[in-house]
Scaffold this motif. Structure first.
Motif, PDB file in Angstrom:
ATOM      1  N   HIS A  14       0.814  -1.221   0.000  1.00 40.36           N
ATOM      2  CA  HIS A  14       0.000   0.000   0.000  1.00 40.36           C
ATOM      3  C   HIS A  14       0.844   1.268   0.000  1.00 40.36           C
ATOM      4  CE1 HIS A  14       0.941  -0.619   4.264  1.00 40.36           C
ATOM      5  NE2 HIS A  14       0.753   0.681   4.421  1.00 40.36           N
TER       6      HIS A  14
ATOM      7  N   THR B 230      -2.077   4.459  -4.002  1.00 37.65           N
ATOM      8  CA  THR B 230      -3.459   4.176  -3.633  1.00 37.65           C
ATOM      9  C   THR B 230      -4.065   3.031  -4.420  1.00 37.65           C
ATOM     10  OG1 THR B 230      -4.191   5.848  -5.229  1.00 37.65           O
ATOM     11  CG2 THR B 230      -3.854   6.573  -2.956  1.00 37.65           C
ATOM     12  N   ASP B 231      -3.346   2.506  -5.382  1.00 40.27           N
ATOM     13  CA  ASP B 231      -3.895   1.410  -6.188  1.00 40.27           C
ATOM     14  C   ASP B 231      -3.806   0.064  -5.481  1.00 40.27           C
ATOM     15  OD1 ASP B 231      -1.163   1.106  -6.289  1.00 40.27           O
ATOM     16  OD2 ASP B 231      -1.094   0.560  -8.395  1.00 40.27           O
ATOM     17  N   TRP B 232      -3.384   0.059  -4.228  1.00 40.30           N
ATOM     18  CA  TRP B 232      -3.238  -1.201  -3.505  1.00 40.30           C
ATOM     19  C   TRP B 232      -4.564  -1.962  -3.387  1.00 40.30           C
ATOM     20  CZ3 TRP B 232      -6.104  -2.001   0.893  1.00 40.30           C
ATOM     21  CH2 TRP B 232      -6.686  -0.868   1.472  1.00 40.30           C
TER      22      TRP B 232
ATOM     23  N   ASP C 253      -6.867  -1.902  -5.807  1.00 35.99           N
ATOM     24  CA  ASP C 253      -7.315  -2.221  -7.165  1.00 35.99           C
ATOM     25  C   ASP C 253      -6.898  -3.661  -7.480  1.00 35.99           C
ATOM     26  OD1 ASP C 253      -7.822  -2.506  -9.844  1.00 35.99           O
ATOM     27  OD2 ASP C 253      -6.749  -0.705 -10.479  1.00 35.99           O
TER      28      ASP C 253
ATOM     29  N   ALA D  51      -4.291  -4.117 -10.219  1.00 34.54           N
ATOM     30  CA  ALA D  51      -2.979  -3.476 -10.101  1.00 34.54           C
ATOM     31  C   ALA D  51      -1.900  -4.542  -9.959  1.00 34.54           C
ATOM     32  CB  ALA D  51      -2.959  -2.538  -8.901  1.00 34.54           C
TER      33      ALA D  51
ATOM     34  N   PRO E 154       4.916  -3.680  -8.055  1.00 40.32           N
ATOM     35  CA  PRO E 154       4.876  -2.432  -8.825  1.00 40.32           C
ATOM     36  C   PRO E 154       6.254  -1.806  -8.995  1.00 40.32           C
ATOM     37  CG  PRO E 154       4.292  -2.005  -6.564  1.00 40.32           C
ATOM     38  CD  PRO E 154       4.559  -3.478  -6.657  1.00 40.32           C
TER      39      PRO E 154
ATOM     40  N   ARG F  33       4.502   5.506 -12.308  1.00 39.74           N
ATOM     41  CA  ARG F  33       3.069   5.301 -12.462  1.00 39.74           C
ATOM     42  C   ARG F  33       2.719   5.156 -13.936  1.00 39.74           C
ATOM     43  NH1 ARG F  33      -0.025   5.556  -8.232  1.00 39.74           N
ATOM     44  NH2 ARG F  33      -1.915   5.782  -9.488  1.00 39.74           N
TER      45      ARG F  33
ATOM     46  N   ASN G 250      -3.744   4.980 -14.501  1.00 37.76           N
ATOM     47  CA  ASN G 250      -3.815   5.716 -13.226  1.00 37.76           C
ATOM     48  C   ASN G 250      -3.493   4.803 -12.045  1.00 37.76           C
ATOM     49  OD1 ASN G 250      -4.159   7.979 -11.584  1.00 37.76           O
ATOM     50  ND2 ASN G 250      -6.328   7.517 -11.231  1.00 37.76           N
ATOM     51  N   ARG G 251      -2.411   4.050 -12.192  1.00 37.60           N
ATOM     52  CA  ARG G 251      -1.942   3.194 -11.110  1.00 37.60           C
ATOM     53  C   ARG G 251      -0.455   2.932 -11.320  1.00 37.60           C
ATOM     54  NH1 ARG G 251      -5.732  -1.489 -13.367  1.00 37.60           N
ATOM     55  NH2 ARG G 251      -4.398  -2.440 -14.957  1.00 37.60           N
ATOM     56  N   CYS G 252       0.153   2.216 -10.405  1.00 32.31           N
ATOM     57  CA  CYS G 252       1.577   1.920 -10.510  1.00 32.31           C
ATOM     58  C   CYS G 252       1.854   1.079 -11.759  1.00 32.31           C
ATOM     59  CB  CYS G 252       2.053   1.154  -9.275  1.00 32.31           C
ATOM     60  SG  CYS G 252       2.053   2.107  -7.753  1.00 32.31           S
TER      61      CYS G 252
END
Length: 359
Positions: free
Chosen positions: A241, A245-247, A249, A252, A256, A260, A265-267
Motif C-alpha cells: 500500500h 493508492t492502487d493497492w 485495485d 494493479a 509495482p 506510475r 492511473n496506477r503503478c
C-alpha cells in the motif's frame, strides 16, 4: 456463379515446371502453418517455425520432400559454424522434425504419386542437437548458503536507501526460493491473483505460466506453502500500500514499479531486469562464492530440490512448477551429496534386518 476448383490432396497432379514445384512446396508449408494455428499455437511460434523450415528448404539441393539426413547434417553444422547457440540449433532442429512428421503423415501418398519420392525424416537421434540442457546442470547452493543470503537480505531492508524497491526485490526473490516461480510469472502477478480463501494456505493464480511449443500462457494455481503465505501477508499488509493508492485495485500489479502508468492511473509493473539486478547485487554482497551464478532460475531449481529433500513427491513438484512432463521435473532435482550414501545404508540395514529375522 461459378465454383472454384478445389484439388483433392489424395489425387495426383503433374509437376511440370519449377514454378509448379515451388508452388507445391509453398502449399505444404502453408498447410502446416494452418494446422499449427488450428492447434492454438501462437503467431510468434508459427512465424519462427516457418522461418526455420524455409531456411532448411533453401539449404537443400532439391525440393523439400527430397531432403535427407545428409542435408540436415550440413544445415545443422552450418548453424554451429556461424555461432548459433545450442538452444537455437536444437529449437530449429525440433521445428524441422515436427514439420517433416506433418509431411509424412499428411502428404506422403500425394508426394509419392506426384514424384515417386518417399519422404524421409531428416532429423534423427544422431544429428539432433541436445540443446543447452545437456551438460548445463543448474546445481543450486546449499540450504545453509541460501539461508545466509536471505537472512542478510531481509535484515537490511529497513536500512536501504529506498525501502520500497528493496522490500519488493526481496519479496520477488523469496517467491522464487519458496515456490519456484519463474521470473516472468512473478512479474505478471496482479493483486487479485492472491486467493487466501483457496486451500489451507491460500493460492496464487499464476496466469502467465510458460506454455509448451508456443501454445501461449499455461495458468495454474500454486499453493502458498513453504512459508509463502506469511510472506505474501507481510507484503500486502505492510508494504504494497505504500507504493500508491492502487493497492485496493485488484487489477494493479502485485510487484509495482516506482513509476506510475498514466493511462491506467496506477503503478506501472516492475521490469524483470530490475529484479535480476537486485539478486545479482545481493548475491555478490552476501554470497560471493555464487556471484554471477545465482539466477532466478537457479533459485527455482533450489526450491524443487529443497522441497523434494523435505519429502514432496515428484508429481506434486511437477504441478507446483508447472511442467508438462515429469521428466522435466526430474532434471530440477539436485539432492544433497550424501543422498545415495544414505539410501545405500538404509537398504543394507533393511537387508541385515531381514536376514536377522530369518535366522
Amino acid at each position: 456463379m461459378t465454383l472454384a476448383v478445389v484439388r483433392n490432396l489424395s489425387s495426383a497432379r503433374a509437376l511440370r515446371t519449377s514454378e509448379e514445384v515451388e508452388d507445391f512446396e509453398q502449399e505444404i508449408v502453408d498447410q502446416y502453418a494452418l494446422s499449427m494455428a488450428a492447434a492454438g499455437l501462437t503467431d510468434g511460434h508459427i512465424g519462427n517455425a516457418r522461418t526455420a523450415i524455409i531456411d532448411f528448404a533453401r539449404s537443400t539441393p532439391g525440393p523439400l520432400w527430397t531432403a535427407s539426413c545428409d542435408d540436415a547434417d550440413r544445415f545443422l553444422a552450418e548453424l554451429r559454424r556461424v555461432g548459433r547457440m545450442p538452444n537455437t540449433r536444437a529449437g530449429k532442429a525440433g521445428m524441422v522434425a515436427q514439420f517433416y512428421d506433418f509431411v509424412i503423415s499428411r502428404y506422403q501418398g500425394d508426394i509419392h504419386a506426384l514424384t515417386g519420392c518417399i519422404v524421409e525424416q531428416p532429423i534423427d537421434e544422431f544429428n539432433r542437437p541436445p540443446g543447452r540442457a545437456a551438460g548445463d546442470v543448474r546445481v543450486p547452493p546449499s540450504d545453509a548458503e541460501v539461508d545466509v543470503l536471505f537472512e542478510q537480505w531481509r535484515g537490511t531492508i529497513t536500512e536501504a536507501r529506498k525501502y520500497l524497491p528493496a522490500a519488493r526485490n526481496y519479496f520477488a526473490a523469496s517467491l522464487w526460493r519458496r515456490l519456484g516461480l519463474r521470473i516472468n510469472e512473478t512479474v505478471m502477478l496482479d493483486i487479485r491473483d492472491w486467493r487466501p480463501d483457496l486451500g489451507e494456505f491460500g493460492k496464487l493464480h499464476v496466469r502467465h505460466g510458460k506454455g509448451s511449443r508456443g501454445r501461449g500462457p499455461k495458468p495454474r494455481l500454486v499453493p502458498a506453502i513453504n512459508g509463502a503465505d506469511r510472506l505474501i501477508d507481510w507484503w500486502l499488509a505492510e508494504v504494497r500500500h505504500q507504493f500508491g493508492t492502487d493497492w485496493s485495485d485488484p487489477d494493479a500489479p502485485m510487484l509495482p514499479s516506482e513509476r506510475r502508468d498514466p493511462l491506467m492511473n496506477r503503478c506501472a509493473r516492475v521490469g524483470d531486469d530490475a529484479l535480476r539486478q537486485a539478486l545479482i547485487a545481493k548475491t555478490k554482497l552476501w554470497l560471493p562464492a555464487w556471484a554471477g551464478r545465482l539466477t532466478p532460475h537457479v533459485l527455482r531449481h533450489y526450491c524443487a530440490s529443497s522441497l523434494y529433500g523435505d519429502g514432496m513427491d515428484l508429481k506434486a513438484l511437477q504441478e507446483l512448477l508447472g511442467h508438462e512432463w515429469l521428466s522435466t521435473t526430474t532434471r530440477y532435482i539436485h539432492v544433497h551429496s550424501d543422498h545415495i550414501e544414505r539410501a545405500w545404508t538404509q537398504a543394507n540395514q533393511r537387508l541385515e534386518s531381514r536376514f536377522g529375522m530369518e535366522v
